[in-house]
Scaffold this active site. Structure first.
Site, PDB file in Angstrom:
ATOM      1  N   ASP A   1       0.798  -1.228   0.000  1.00 57.55           N
ATOM      2  CA  ASP A   1       0.000   0.000   0.000  1.00 57.55           C
ATOM      3  C   ASP A   1       0.830   1.278   0.000  1.00 57.55           C
ATOM      4  OD1 ASP A   1       1.006  -0.180   2.538  1.00 57.55           O
ATOM      5  OD2 ASP A   1      -0.869   0.248   3.567  1.00 57.55           O
ATOM      6  N   GLU A   2       2.092   1.184  -0.345  1.00 62.50           N
ATOM      7  CA  GLU A   2       2.956   2.366  -0.309  1.00 62.50           C
ATOM      8  C   GLU A   2       3.934   2.374  -1.467  1.00 62.50           C
ATOM      9  OE1 GLU A   2       5.246   3.552   3.167  1.00 62.50           O
ATOM     10  OE2 GLU A   2       3.751   2.500   4.368  1.00 62.50           O
TER      11      GLU A   2
END
Length: 409
Positions: free
Chosen positions: A105-106
DNA sequence: TCTGGGGTCCTAGGACCC
DNA sequence: TCTGGGGTCCTAGGACCC
Protein backbone atom coordinates in the site's frame (compact mmCIF):
# COMPACT_ATOMS: atom_id res chain seq x y z
CA UNK A 1 19.14 21.15 -7.28
CA UNK A 2 17.17 19.15 -4.80
CA UNK A 3 14.97 16.36 -6.01
CA UNK A 4 11.22 16.13 -5.65
CA UNK A 5 10.14 12.90 -3.98
CA UNK A 6 6.50 11.88 -3.60
CA UNK A 7 5.31 9.29 -1.09
CA UNK A 8 1.88 7.78 -1.45
CA UNK A 9 0.12 5.70 1.19
CA UNK A 10 -3.30 4.13 0.66
CA UNK A 11 -5.53 4.94 3.63
CA UNK A 12 -6.37 1.97 5.91
CA UNK A 13 -5.84 -0.10 2.81
CA UNK A 14 -7.29 -3.57 3.61
CA UNK A 15 -10.23 -2.09 5.50
CA UNK A 16 -10.85 0.45 2.74
CA UNK A 17 -11.02 -2.29 0.11
CA UNK A 18 -13.50 -4.19 2.28
CA UNK A 19 -15.68 -1.13 2.75
CA UNK A 20 -15.50 -0.34 -0.94
CA UNK A 21 -16.63 -3.86 -1.82
CA UNK A 22 -19.24 -4.12 0.99
CA UNK A 23 -21.19 -0.86 1.00
CA UNK A 24 -23.16 -2.02 4.05
CA UNK A 25 -19.91 -1.87 6.06
CA UNK A 26 -19.27 1.79 5.31
CA UNK A 27 -19.49 4.00 8.37
CA UNK A 28 -18.98 1.03 10.68
CA UNK A 29 -15.81 -0.09 12.45
CA UNK A 30 -14.14 -2.73 10.27
CA UNK A 31 -11.26 -4.86 11.55
CA UNK A 32 -9.20 -6.90 9.11
CA UNK A 33 -7.10 -9.56 10.80
CA UNK A 34 -7.57 -12.49 13.13
CA UNK A 35 -11.05 -13.55 14.12
CA UNK A 36 -12.33 -12.71 17.59
CA UNK A 37 -11.60 -15.50 20.04
CA UNK A 38 -8.54 -16.58 18.10
CA UNK A 39 -4.85 -16.03 18.28
CA UNK A 40 -3.63 -13.08 16.27
CA UNK A 41 -3.62 -9.35 15.71
CA UNK A 42 -5.33 -6.54 13.87
CA UNK A 43 -3.77 -6.17 10.42
CA UNK A 44 -5.62 -2.97 9.51
CA UNK A 45 -8.79 -1.32 10.73
CA UNK A 46 -11.06 1.38 9.39
CA UNK A 47 -10.96 4.92 10.74
CA UNK A 48 -14.25 4.23 12.53
CA UNK A 49 -12.41 1.54 14.54
CA UNK A 50 -9.37 3.73 15.15
CA UNK A 51 -11.58 6.15 17.05
CA UNK A 52 -11.79 3.48 19.77
CA UNK A 53 -8.01 3.36 20.07
CA UNK A 54 -7.64 0.23 17.97
CA UNK A 55 -4.65 0.02 15.62
CA UNK A 56 -2.53 -2.37 13.56
CA UNK A 57 -0.69 -5.09 15.54
CA UNK A 58 -3.03 -4.81 18.50
CA UNK A 59 -3.97 -8.29 19.77
CA UNK A 60 -7.41 -9.11 18.50
CA UNK A 61 -8.72 -9.90 22.00
CA UNK A 62 -7.83 -6.39 23.11
CA UNK A 63 -9.53 -4.86 20.07
CA UNK A 64 -12.73 -6.78 20.74
CA UNK A 65 -12.89 -5.41 24.25
CA UNK A 66 -12.71 -1.84 22.95
CA UNK A 67 -15.02 -2.04 19.95
CA UNK A 68 -18.83 -1.84 19.85
CA UNK A 69 -21.03 -4.78 18.85
CA UNK A 70 -21.71 -3.48 15.34
CA UNK A 71 -18.03 -3.93 14.44
CA UNK A 72 -17.29 -6.07 11.38
CA UNK A 73 -14.43 -8.56 11.71
CA UNK A 74 -13.03 -10.01 8.51
CA UNK A 75 -10.02 -12.13 7.60
CA UNK A 76 -7.61 -10.65 5.09
CA UNK A 77 -8.08 -11.50 1.40
CA UNK A 78 -4.55 -10.88 0.26
CA UNK A 79 -5.18 -11.95 -3.33
CA UNK A 80 -7.84 -9.27 -3.70
CA UNK A 81 -5.72 -6.60 -2.08
CA UNK A 82 -2.76 -7.53 -4.25
CA UNK A 83 -4.88 -7.05 -7.34
CA UNK A 84 -5.99 -3.58 -6.24
CA UNK A 85 -2.40 -2.75 -5.31
CA UNK A 86 -1.29 -3.72 -8.82
CA UNK A 87 -3.88 -1.41 -10.32
CA UNK A 88 -2.68 1.46 -8.15
CA UNK A 89 0.97 0.85 -9.06
CA UNK A 90 -0.07 0.90 -12.69
CA UNK A 91 -1.71 4.28 -12.16
CA UNK A 92 1.45 5.60 -10.50
CA UNK A 93 3.48 4.57 -13.51
CA UNK A 94 1.32 6.81 -15.66
CA UNK A 95 2.51 9.71 -13.50
CA UNK A 96 6.24 8.97 -13.38
CA UNK A 97 8.41 6.16 -14.72
CA UNK A 98 10.41 6.18 -11.50
CA UNK A 99 8.16 4.32 -9.04
CA UNK A 100 9.48 2.24 -6.15
CA UNK A 101 6.89 0.03 -4.50
CA UNK A 102 7.79 -0.40 -0.85
CA UNK A 103 4.82 -2.44 0.30
CA UNK A 104 1.36 -3.46 -0.82
CA UNK A 105 0.00 0.00 0.00
CA UNK A 106 2.96 2.37 -0.31
CA UNK A 107 5.26 3.68 -2.98
CA UNK A 108 7.79 6.40 -3.65
CA UNK A 109 7.93 8.34 -6.89
CA UNK A 110 10.64 10.59 -8.20
CA UNK A 111 8.68 13.47 -9.72
CA UNK A 112 11.62 15.85 -10.11
CA UNK A 113 11.12 16.26 -13.82
CA UNK A 114 7.39 16.87 -13.67
CA UNK A 115 7.08 20.45 -12.48
CA UNK A 116 7.58 21.95 -15.94
CA UNK A 117 5.08 19.52 -17.48
CA UNK A 118 2.37 19.27 -14.82
CA UNK A 119 2.79 22.18 -12.47
CA UNK A 120 3.91 22.82 -8.89
CA UNK A 121 4.22 19.91 -6.41
CA UNK A 122 0.72 20.36 -4.99
CA UNK A 123 -0.77 19.96 -8.47
CA UNK A 124 1.24 16.78 -9.06
CA UNK A 125 0.07 15.38 -5.72
CA UNK A 126 -3.56 16.23 -6.40
CA UNK A 127 -3.32 14.56 -9.77
CA UNK A 128 -1.95 11.35 -8.25
CA UNK A 129 -4.77 11.23 -5.70
CA UNK A 130 -7.43 11.91 -8.31
CA UNK A 131 -6.14 9.24 -10.69
CA UNK A 132 -6.15 6.66 -7.90
CA UNK A 133 -9.64 7.58 -6.80
CA UNK A 134 -10.87 7.37 -10.37
CA UNK A 135 -9.17 4.03 -11.07
CA UNK A 136 -9.89 2.06 -7.89
CA UNK A 137 -12.24 4.19 -5.79
CA UNK A 138 -9.86 4.55 -2.84
CA UNK A 139 -8.33 7.52 -1.09
CA UNK A 140 -4.63 7.96 -0.57
CA UNK A 141 -2.45 10.29 1.46
CA UNK A 142 0.38 11.96 -0.40
CA UNK A 143 3.48 13.68 0.87
CA UNK A 144 6.03 15.57 -1.19
CA UNK A 145 9.49 16.68 -0.14
CA UNK A 146 13.14 16.74 -1.18
CA UNK A 147 13.89 13.20 0.06
CA UNK A 148 12.26 9.96 1.17
CA UNK A 149 12.12 10.84 4.85
CA UNK A 150 10.42 14.17 4.37
CA UNK A 151 8.01 12.77 1.78
CA UNK A 152 7.05 9.94 4.10
CA UNK A 153 6.55 12.17 7.13
CA UNK A 154 4.57 14.56 4.95
CA UNK A 155 2.17 11.82 3.85
CA UNK A 156 1.74 10.85 7.51
CA UNK A 157 1.08 14.45 8.52
CA UNK A 158 -2.49 14.55 7.21
CA UNK A 159 -4.53 11.38 7.06
CA UNK A 160 -6.73 10.18 5.58
CA UNK A 161 -6.98 11.69 2.10
CA UNK A 162 -4.22 14.19 2.85
CA UNK A 163 -1.83 16.11 0.67
CA UNK A 164 1.21 17.77 2.26
CA UNK A 165 4.07 19.50 0.50
CA UNK A 166 7.21 20.39 2.47
CA UNK A 167 9.60 22.64 0.54
CA UNK A 168 13.27 22.55 1.57
CA UNK A 169 13.14 25.83 3.46
CA UNK A 170 10.33 24.56 5.71
CA UNK A 171 11.98 21.29 6.77
CA UNK A 172 13.36 22.63 10.05
CA UNK A 173 10.03 23.91 11.27
CA UNK A 174 8.20 20.85 9.98
CA UNK A 175 10.39 18.39 11.89
CA UNK A 176 11.15 20.24 15.12
CA UNK A 177 7.89 19.62 17.03
CA UNK A 178 7.50 15.98 15.97
CA UNK A 179 8.18 13.15 18.45
CA UNK A 180 11.60 11.70 17.66
CA UNK A 181 10.05 8.24 17.42
CA UNK A 182 8.85 9.00 13.88
CA UNK A 183 12.45 8.84 12.64
CA UNK A 184 13.53 5.73 10.72
CA UNK A 185 15.28 3.17 12.84
CA UNK A 186 13.81 4.26 16.17
CA UNK A 187 11.71 1.44 17.52
CA UNK A 188 10.61 0.09 20.89
CA UNK A 189 14.18 -0.84 21.86
CA UNK A 190 16.04 2.32 20.94
CA UNK A 191 13.43 4.90 21.88
CA UNK A 192 14.00 4.48 25.65
CA UNK A 193 17.72 5.16 25.21
CA UNK A 194 16.96 8.62 23.90
CA UNK A 195 14.16 9.20 26.37
CA UNK A 196 16.67 8.71 29.18
CA UNK A 197 18.56 11.69 27.78
CA UNK A 198 15.46 13.82 28.21
CA UNK A 199 14.71 13.90 24.50
CA UNK A 200 11.12 14.22 23.32
CA UNK A 201 11.04 15.91 19.92
CA UNK A 202 13.18 15.97 16.81
CA UNK A 203 14.06 19.51 17.84
CA UNK A 204 15.51 18.07 21.05
CA UNK A 205 17.54 15.55 19.06
CA UNK A 206 19.08 18.40 17.11
CA UNK A 207 20.53 19.78 20.33
CA UNK A 208 22.60 16.61 20.85
CA UNK A 209 26.13 16.35 19.45
CA UNK A 210 26.81 13.61 16.92
CA UNK A 211 29.12 11.83 19.35
CA UNK A 212 26.42 11.60 22.03
CA UNK A 213 24.02 9.98 19.59
CA UNK A 214 26.65 7.56 18.34
CA UNK A 215 27.55 6.62 21.89
CA UNK A 216 23.98 5.86 22.96
CA UNK A 217 22.58 4.43 19.72
CA UNK A 218 25.62 2.90 18.09
CA UNK A 219 27.73 4.39 15.33
CA UNK A 220 25.41 3.61 12.49
CA UNK A 221 22.00 4.41 13.97
CA UNK A 222 23.47 7.40 15.81
CA UNK A 223 24.77 8.95 12.62
CA UNK A 224 21.54 8.22 10.80
CA UNK A 225 19.41 9.82 13.51
CA UNK A 226 21.70 12.85 13.60
CA UNK A 227 21.24 13.36 9.88
CA UNK A 228 17.51 12.66 9.85
CA UNK A 229 16.93 15.22 12.60
CA UNK A 230 18.36 17.77 10.16
CA UNK A 231 16.14 16.57 7.35
CA UNK A 232 18.97 14.79 5.55
CA UNK A 233 18.07 11.44 4.00
CA UNK A 234 18.19 9.30 0.90
CA UNK A 235 16.59 10.84 -2.17
CA UNK A 236 17.16 7.95 -4.58
CA UNK A 237 14.20 6.02 -5.94
CA UNK A 238 14.97 2.59 -7.36
CA UNK A 239 12.20 0.97 -9.39
CA UNK A 240 14.08 -2.35 -9.67
CA UNK A 241 15.13 -3.16 -6.13
CA UNK A 242 15.71 -6.90 -6.27
CA UNK A 243 14.01 -9.12 -3.75
CA UNK A 244 16.42 -10.64 -1.21
CA UNK A 245 14.45 -13.54 0.19
CA UNK A 246 11.20 -15.50 -0.07
CA UNK A 247 9.57 -17.03 2.99
CA UNK A 248 6.38 -18.62 4.29
CA UNK A 249 5.44 -19.28 7.88
CA UNK A 250 2.38 -20.25 9.86
CA UNK A 251 1.26 -19.63 13.40
CA UNK A 252 -0.96 -22.47 14.56
CA UNK A 253 -4.34 -21.81 16.15
CA UNK A 254 -3.04 -23.89 19.04
CA UNK A 255 0.49 -25.04 19.73
CA UNK A 256 1.38 -28.23 17.87
CA UNK A 257 3.46 -31.13 19.20
CA UNK A 258 2.64 -33.72 16.55
CA UNK A 259 5.70 -34.01 14.27
CA UNK A 260 3.49 -35.14 11.38
CA UNK A 261 1.60 -31.87 11.53
CA UNK A 262 4.86 -29.94 11.64
CA UNK A 263 6.14 -31.90 8.67
CA UNK A 264 3.00 -31.24 6.67
CA UNK A 265 3.11 -27.55 7.42
CA UNK A 266 6.73 -27.37 6.40
CA UNK A 267 5.91 -29.18 3.15
CA UNK A 268 3.20 -26.62 2.50
CA UNK A 269 5.65 -23.78 3.17
CA UNK A 270 8.23 -25.39 0.89
CA UNK A 271 5.68 -25.67 -1.91
CA UNK A 272 4.65 -22.06 -1.50
CA UNK A 273 8.21 -20.76 -1.40
CA UNK A 274 9.31 -23.02 -4.24
CA UNK A 275 6.36 -21.96 -6.35
CA UNK A 276 7.04 -18.27 -5.87
CA UNK A 277 10.75 -18.78 -6.47
CA UNK A 278 10.09 -20.57 -9.74
CA UNK A 279 7.53 -18.05 -10.89
CA UNK A 280 9.95 -15.21 -10.18
CA UNK A 281 12.92 -17.21 -11.44
CA UNK A 282 15.00 -17.26 -8.30
CA UNK A 283 17.35 -20.03 -7.26
CA UNK A 284 18.59 -19.79 -3.69
CA UNK A 285 21.46 -21.41 -1.83
CA UNK A 286 20.45 -20.58 1.74
CA UNK A 287 17.48 -22.35 3.30
CA UNK A 288 16.29 -21.05 6.67
CA UNK A 289 14.03 -22.86 9.11
CA UNK A 290 12.11 -20.67 11.54
CA UNK A 291 10.42 -22.00 14.63
CA UNK A 292 8.69 -20.39 17.59
CA UNK A 293 7.87 -21.98 20.93
CA UNK A 294 5.94 -20.81 23.93
CA UNK A 295 6.42 -18.09 25.16
CA UNK A 296 7.32 -16.41 21.89
CA UNK A 297 10.78 -17.96 21.87
CA UNK A 298 11.98 -17.80 18.28
CA UNK A 299 14.87 -19.63 16.64
CA UNK A 300 16.26 -19.81 13.12
CA UNK A 301 18.53 -22.41 11.60
CA UNK A 302 19.98 -22.08 8.15
CA UNK A 303 22.00 -24.16 5.75
CA UNK A 304 23.90 -23.21 2.64
CA UNK A 305 23.34 -25.72 -0.14
CA UNK A 306 25.92 -26.87 -2.65
CA UNK A 307 23.53 -26.24 -5.52
CA UNK A 308 21.05 -23.34 -5.71
CA UNK A 309 17.47 -24.54 -5.86
CA UNK A 310 13.81 -23.65 -6.22
CA UNK A 311 12.67 -27.24 -5.81
CA UNK A 312 9.93 -27.93 -3.24
CA UNK A 313 11.42 -31.24 -2.21
CA UNK A 314 14.93 -29.88 -1.83
CA UNK A 315 13.66 -26.95 0.22
CA UNK A 316 11.61 -29.17 2.45
CA UNK A 317 14.45 -31.68 2.83
CA UNK A 318 16.92 -29.02 3.92
CA UNK A 319 14.51 -27.47 6.42
CA UNK A 320 13.37 -30.78 7.82
CA UNK A 321 16.92 -31.96 8.39
CA UNK A 322 17.65 -28.71 10.21
CA UNK A 323 14.64 -29.37 12.40
CA UNK A 324 15.59 -33.00 13.01
CA UNK A 325 19.11 -32.04 14.06
CA UNK A 326 17.82 -30.11 17.08
CA UNK A 327 16.63 -31.49 20.41
CA UNK A 328 13.26 -29.85 19.96
CA UNK A 329 11.06 -32.84 19.40
CA UNK A 330 8.05 -32.91 21.68
CA UNK A 331 8.12 -29.19 22.46
CA UNK A 332 4.85 -27.54 21.52
CA UNK A 333 5.40 -25.33 18.47
CA UNK A 334 3.61 -22.03 17.97
CA UNK A 335 4.98 -21.17 14.52
CA UNK A 336 6.97 -22.94 11.87
CA UNK A 337 8.17 -21.71 8.52
CA UNK A 338 10.84 -21.71 5.88
CA UNK A 339 12.65 -19.23 3.72
CA UNK A 340 15.13 -19.09 0.89
CA UNK A 341 17.75 -16.48 0.11
CA UNK A 342 21.28 -16.13 -1.17
CA UNK A 343 20.70 -15.95 -4.89
CA UNK A 344 23.85 -16.79 -6.76
CA UNK A 345 25.09 -15.68 -10.17
CA UNK A 346 22.41 -13.04 -10.31
CA UNK A 347 21.15 -11.27 -13.33
CA UNK A 348 19.58 -8.30 -11.60
CA UNK A 349 18.26 -10.69 -8.97
CA UNK A 350 16.80 -12.98 -11.60
CA UNK A 351 18.59 -16.06 -12.88
CA UNK A 352 17.30 -17.00 -16.25
CA UNK A 353 20.06 -19.30 -17.39
CA UNK A 354 20.42 -21.23 -14.16
CA UNK A 355 16.69 -21.50 -13.89
CA UNK A 356 16.39 -23.27 -17.21
CA UNK A 357 18.14 -26.29 -15.73
CA UNK A 358 15.92 -26.59 -12.66
CA UNK A 359 13.13 -29.13 -13.03
CA UNK A 360 11.09 -29.09 -9.82
CA UNK A 361 9.37 -32.29 -8.79
CA UNK A 362 5.67 -32.16 -8.00
CA UNK A 363 5.17 -32.86 -4.33
CA UNK A 364 3.80 -36.38 -3.85
CA UNK A 365 2.20 -35.34 -0.59
CA UNK A 366 -0.06 -32.88 -2.30
CA UNK A 367 -3.46 -34.51 -1.83
CA UNK A 368 -3.04 -35.37 1.82
CA UNK A 369 -1.60 -31.97 2.49
CA UNK A 370 -4.48 -30.29 0.76
CA UNK A 371 -6.98 -32.22 2.87
CA UNK A 372 -5.24 -31.34 6.12
CA UNK A 373 -4.92 -27.68 5.37
CA UNK A 374 -8.48 -27.57 4.15
CA UNK A 375 -9.57 -28.78 7.57
CA UNK A 376 -7.83 -25.95 9.38
CA UNK A 377 -8.42 -23.39 6.66
CA UNK A 378 -11.37 -21.80 8.33
CA UNK A 379 -9.42 -21.12 11.45
CA UNK A 380 -6.65 -19.01 10.04
CA UNK A 381 -5.01 -17.66 6.89
CA UNK A 382 -7.86 -18.95 4.77
CA UNK A 383 -7.16 -16.80 1.77
CA UNK A 384 -3.45 -17.41 1.67
CA UNK A 385 -3.77 -21.14 1.99
CA UNK A 386 -6.50 -21.22 -0.59
CA UNK A 387 -4.36 -19.40 -3.07
CA UNK A 388 -1.59 -21.90 -2.54
CA UNK A 389 -3.90 -24.83 -3.12
CA UNK A 390 -5.59 -23.34 -6.15
CA UNK A 391 -2.27 -22.93 -7.81
CA UNK A 392 -1.64 -26.65 -7.54
CA UNK A 393 -5.11 -28.01 -8.09
CA UNK A 394 -5.38 -30.62 -10.87
CA UNK A 395 -5.75 -29.13 -14.29
CA UNK A 396 -4.42 -25.73 -13.36
CA UNK A 397 -1.16 -25.16 -11.51
CA UNK A 398 0.50 -28.52 -11.57
CA UNK A 399 -0.50 -29.28 -15.12
CA UNK A 400 0.76 -25.95 -16.30
CA UNK A 401 3.98 -26.41 -14.40
CA UNK A 402 4.62 -29.82 -15.92
CA UNK A 403 4.02 -28.62 -19.41
CA UNK A 404 6.29 -25.67 -18.82
CA UNK A 405 9.23 -27.85 -17.99
CA UNK A 406 8.66 -31.08 -19.85
CA UNK A 407 9.86 -29.83 -23.18
CA UNK A 408 13.26 -29.15 -21.73
CA UNK A 409 13.88 -32.63 -20.44
C1' DT B 1 -3.10 -8.12 26.85
C1' DC B 2 -0.46 -11.46 24.37
C1' DT B 3 1.99 -10.74 20.52
C1' DG B 4 0.43 -12.22 12.08
C1' DG B 5 3.18 -12.46 8.08
C1' DG B 6 6.53 -11.02 4.84
C1' DG B 7 10.22 -8.58 4.37
C1' DT B 8 15.14 -5.64 5.02
C1' DC B 9 19.30 -4.62 7.24
C1' DC B 10 22.77 -4.93 10.92
C1' DT B 11 25.85 -7.19 14.27
C1' DA B 12 28.94 -10.43 15.91
C1' DG B 13 31.59 -14.59 16.38
C1' DG B 14 33.98 -18.28 14.19
C1' DA B 15 36.05 -20.57 10.18
C1' DC B 16 39.10 -20.21 6.69
C1' DC B 17 42.42 -18.19 3.65
C1' DC B 18 46.25 -15.25 2.30
C1' DT C 1 56.38 -22.00 20.28
C1' DC C 2 53.92 -18.16 19.29
C1' DT C 3 50.60 -15.85 16.93
C1' DG C 4 49.51 -9.88 12.97
C1' DG C 5 46.00 -8.16 10.00
C1' DG C 6 42.53 -8.28 6.69
C1' DG C 7 38.91 -10.19 3.79
C1' DT C 8 35.07 -13.16 3.01
C1' DC C 9 31.74 -16.57 4.02
C1' DC C 10 28.61 -18.82 7.18
C1' DT C 11 25.42 -18.79 10.91
C1' DA C 12 22.17 -16.96 14.63
C1' DG C 13 19.81 -13.47 16.44
C1' DG C 14 17.74 -9.04 16.76
C1' DA C 15 15.69 -4.56 15.52
C1' DC C 16 12.77 -2.52 12.61
C1' DC C 17 9.19 -1.60 8.95
C1' DC C 18 4.59 -2.08 6.70
Amino acid sequence: MSRLILHIDLDAFYAAVEQRDHPEWRGRPVVVGAEPGQRGVVATCSYEARRFGVHSTMPIAQAVRRLPPETVYVRPSMARYAKVSQQVMGVLETVSPVVERVSIDEAYLDVSGLTSLVGPPAVIGAQVKERIRHAVGLTASVGIGPNRLIAKLASDAQKPDGLTVVPPEQIGGFLAPMPFTVLRGIGVKTAPRLERLGVKTIGDVRQLPLETLRHHLGARTGTQVYQQARGLADDRIDPDRPRRSISREMTFPEDVSDPRMLEKTLRWAAQEVGSIARQTQHLGRVVTLKIRFHPFETHTRSRTLEVPTADDVALFGAAWSLFAAEPWSGRPVRLIGLGISGWSATDGGVQRDLFETAAPEPCPEHDRLAATLDAIRNRFGADDIQRGLNRRSPGSGSARRRSRYSHRT
